[in-house]
Design a protein around this motif. Structure first.
Motif, short mmCIF file in Angstrom:
data_model
loop_
_atom_site.label_atom_id
_atom_site.label_comp_id
_atom_site.label_asym_id
_atom_site.label_seq_id
_atom_site.Cartn_x
_atom_site.Cartn_y
_atom_site.Cartn_z
N ALA A 146 0.83 -1.21 0.00
CA ALA A 146 0.00 0.00 0.00
C ALA A 146 0.86 1.25 0.00
O ALA A 146 0.57 2.22 -0.71
CB ALA A 146 -0.94 -0.01 1.21
N HIS A 149 2.49 1.62 -3.42
CA HIS A 149 1.51 2.10 -4.40
C HIS A 149 1.26 3.59 -4.22
O HIS A 149 1.19 4.34 -5.20
CB HIS A 149 0.21 1.31 -4.23
N TYR A 184 -4.98 0.49 -2.69
CA TYR A 184 -4.11 -0.49 -3.35
C TYR A 184 -4.91 -1.69 -3.83
O TYR A 184 -4.74 -2.16 -4.96
CB TYR A 184 -2.99 -0.93 -2.41
#
Length: 241
Positions: A146, A149, A184
């Motif tokens: 996450a 990203h 994400y």
């Protein structure tokens, strides 16, 4: 040559002539801008014909070439306005050929509308029933992915990602990165937007908006089911968007 709107006398006589002809609903009254008078002759513009129920094919088949070309009254640099003599339009509208072509055009239009409606229903049903699979990652790996990203998104936008010590993937609690984790996972599930392929209408179309909303809610619901700690964040994003 200047082009101006005709008076209402033609509209009145037009309605009376239809009442004496075959039985059908009178066409809608024309706007002034669709009626023209030049050199003592009254004309109907192409826009006026469409307002009366004519299609392009009907104009080509029953009227042919326009009787006159006139300067566009709104923008002189625009293409010339195609004008058709009102008398010729009335005569064509009273003919059996017009009735036959008009009914055929109406049937085709209805068939197209039915096909579009069926296509929308098919896509909505597919979105309702398509199994939605969520990537399964252990908590630490999901947090790391996450953050990565998010960093890529920030870099693409030209701004650096800013993390506090408490926001690092290694030192955070499960919920603190919840928005990034949900973003994400949604990114990983973006292929489900292919379910919208073939949906009639543009982005502002109500049918397409309904399909997009249904798909979005299904994706959030699937994420919340796969990752219960993210349920609250999924609900928040569902209501915020």
């Amino acid at each position: 040559m200047a082009c101006h709107a005709g008076d209402r006398g033609y509209e009145k006589s037009h309605g009376e002539s239809h009442g004496k002809g075959r039985e059908h609903q009178d066409p809608p009254s024309n706007d002034h801008e669709n009626d023209h008078e030049e050199d003592g002759q009254r004309y109907v513009s192409l826009a006026g014909l469409r307002a009366r129920g004519w299609t392009g094919g009907m104009v080509h088949r029953l009227l042919g070439a326009p009787d006159r070309l006139s300067v566009n009254p709104r923008l002189r640099a625009a293409p010339q306005v195609r004008l058709y003599r009102a008398e010729r339009v009335e005569t064509a509208e009273l003919s059996d050929d017009f009735q036959r072509v008009s009914e055929s055009s109406a049937r085709r239009s209805e068939a197209v509308r039915n096909a579009v409606r069926r296509r929308r229903l098919e896509i909505l049903e597919r979105i309702r029933t398509e199994p939605i699979e969520v990537p399964r990652l252990e908590p630490g790996k999901l947090a790391l992915r996450a953050v990565e990203h998010r960093a890529r998104r920030e870099a693409a936008a030209g701004g650096p990602i800013e993390l506090t010590d408490d926001d690092s993937a290694q030192g955070t609690g499960w919920a603190s990165l919840a928005p990034w984790k949900v973003d994400y996972l949604r990114h990983r599930m973006s292929h489900y937007h292919q379910l919208l392929d073939g949906m009639p209408g543009g982005e502002r179309d109500s049918g397409r908006a309904e399909a997009e909303e249904l798909l979005r809610r299904r994706i959030y619901a699937a994420i919340a089911e796969a990752y219960p700690p993210l349920e609250q964040e999924c609900e928040r994003q569902t209501h915020d968007q």
